[in-house]
Design an enzyme around this catalytic site. Structure first.
Site, PDB file in Angstrom:
ATOM      1  N   ASP A  79      -8.331  21.022  37.517  1.00  0.00           N
ATOM      2  CA  ASP A  79      -8.038  19.726  36.898  1.00  0.00           C
ATOM      3  C   ASP A  79      -7.651  19.892  35.431  1.00  0.00           C
ATOM      4  OD1 ASP A  79      -8.109  16.753  36.857  1.00  0.00           O
ATOM      5  OD2 ASP A  79      -9.770  17.079  35.469  1.00  0.00           O
TER       6      ASP A  79
ATOM      7  N   HIS B 160      -5.993  16.450  34.671  1.00  0.00           N
ATOM      8  CA  HIS B 160      -7.175  16.167  33.839  1.00  0.00           C
ATOM      9  C   HIS B 160      -7.710  14.755  34.123  1.00  0.00           C
ATOM     10  CE1 HIS B 160      -9.199  17.474  29.824  1.00  0.00           C
ATOM     11  NE2 HIS B 160     -10.040  16.766  30.571  1.00  0.00           N
TER      12      HIS B 160
ATOM     13  N   ALA C 187     -13.744  21.687  34.008  1.00  0.00           N
ATOM     14  CA  ALA C 187     -14.422  21.682  32.711  1.00  0.00           C
ATOM     15  C   ALA C 187     -13.402  21.649  31.571  1.00  0.00           C
ATOM     16  CB  ALA C 187     -15.341  22.891  32.606  1.00  0.00           C
ATOM     17  N   ARG C 188     -13.017  22.814  31.071  1.00  0.00           N
ATOM     18  CA  ARG C 188     -12.046  22.923  29.988  1.00  0.00           C
ATOM     19  C   ARG C 188     -10.967  23.933  30.381  1.00  0.00           C
ATOM     20  NH1 ARG C 188     -13.324  18.744  28.967  1.00  0.00           N
ATOM     21  NH2 ARG C 188     -14.291  17.854  27.103  1.00  0.00           N
TER      22      ARG C 188
ATOM     23  N   GLU D 116      -1.864  21.554  28.498  1.00  0.00           N
ATOM     24  CA  GLU D 116      -1.748  20.343  29.318  1.00  0.00           C
ATOM     25  C   GLU D 116      -0.605  19.442  28.857  1.00  0.00           C
ATOM     26  OE1 GLU D 116      -5.647  18.584  29.466  1.00  0.00           O
ATOM     27  OE2 GLU D 116      -6.468  20.268  30.612  1.00  0.00           O
TER      28      GLU D 116
END
Length: 307
Positions: free
Chosen positions: A250, A282, A225-226, A255
């Protein structure tokens, strides 16, 4: 005068091609920076963005002619929604276009982890045949908690349903999944917890040490998700204590490795190199098919506006 649209990120060429057929002037600059966007935004009637273009008050104030902001994908945390509404700017997004791809990624990651695919593959490439060491576990018979039941939570539920697990869904804002008893059930019973939350003030740091302590048994976590939904330092501590048995991630709090502090560098390298952690950059929802579907969905919504 023709209406003009600025695109600041990669899109399927169908979107540009069809918008031009509709009579728009389309300027496609996928490598454009935020500062470059702000410098020219006043010329445009619409802007189509992905996560790198932050549509904040500064940008909106410069966008004197803007009728809409099109968000490729789902996350709206990059847009000042209240200020856009005050300025009469429509906000479009396309969560329905890539939710299936995100769900496939989440399922693929947990299957990879449960069946030791990453580790076995690396071993075999060095002629290290470890069959018994890589005996896996099955989803069947497990209890899965899904937190957040929007497009991606729903898609993940549909995808994993045939595997024969017990599934518990909790969503604070969606009936009939709002009852806190369901969240308590997840804390008490879940073997796997999959996060499908947007990024809001309520969900920043949602999975932290307090959340983990409420879980009555060790579990596996999936987050597609986030990144800021999960506190990475608390996750690592829980992995060390076997409160969390493994993680499929992910998305991450930070990031951009070029901005890592020394402490972050140490923390993320520790995380990435754990055998019971699957990490990807991501890419959930980042498929060739979703690229086209996002373009088609955005095109349909722009046409519906009739600007």
């Amino acid at each position: 005068m023709k209406k003009s649209i600025l695109i600041t990120d990669k899109v399927h060429p169908k979107l540009t091609r069809e918008l031009e057929k509709d009579g728009f002037v389309v300027n496609n600059h996928p490598k454009m920076t935020l500062s470059e966007t702000i410098a020219i935004i006043q010329k445009y009637d619409g802007v189509i963005v992905n996560s790198k273009t932050i549509c904040n008050k500064k940008l909106i104030d410069k966008a004197e002619n803007l009728k809409f902001i099109g968000r490729l994908g789902s996350g709206l945390e990059i847009i000042n929604l209240k200020y856009a509404a005050i300025k009469g700017i429509h906000v479009l997004r396309t969560p329905e276009a890539n939710c299936g791809a995100v769900a496939e990624q989440a399922l693929g990651m947990i299957l990879c982890l449960f069946n030791n695919i990453k580790n076995a593959n690396a071993q075999l490439k060095t002629l290290n045949w470890q069959r018994e060491e890589n005996r896996g576990i099955e989803i069947r018979g497990k209890t899965i908690g899904i937190i957040g039941y929007g497009y991606t939570g729903t898609a993940f539920h549909e995808l994993i349903k045939p595997f024969g697990a017990k599934i518990i869904v909790y969503d604070k804002y969606k009936a009939p999944y709002q009852d806190k008893i369901l969240l308590d059930q997840i804390h008490n019973e879940a073997d796997i917890i999959s996060i499908h939350l947007p990024l809001t003030n309520e969900t920043i740091g949602y999975v932290n040490s307090d959340f983990i302590k409420k879980c009555k048994k060790p579990f596996y976590i999936i987050n597609t998700a986030r990144g800021k939904n999960v506190v990475i330092s608390d996750l690592i501590e829980a992995l060390d204590k076997w409160q969390i048995l493994g993680a499929c991630l992910d998305v991450f709090e930070n990031e951009n490795s070029s901005t890592f502090t020394q402490q972050e560098m140490k923390m993320y390298l520790d995380l990435y190199n754990r055998v019971n952690v699957i990490c990807t950059p991501h890419i959930a929802g980042w498929t060739e098919e979703s690229l086209l579907r996002i373009a088609e969905s955005m095109l349909w919504k722009i046409r519906k506006l009739e600007i």
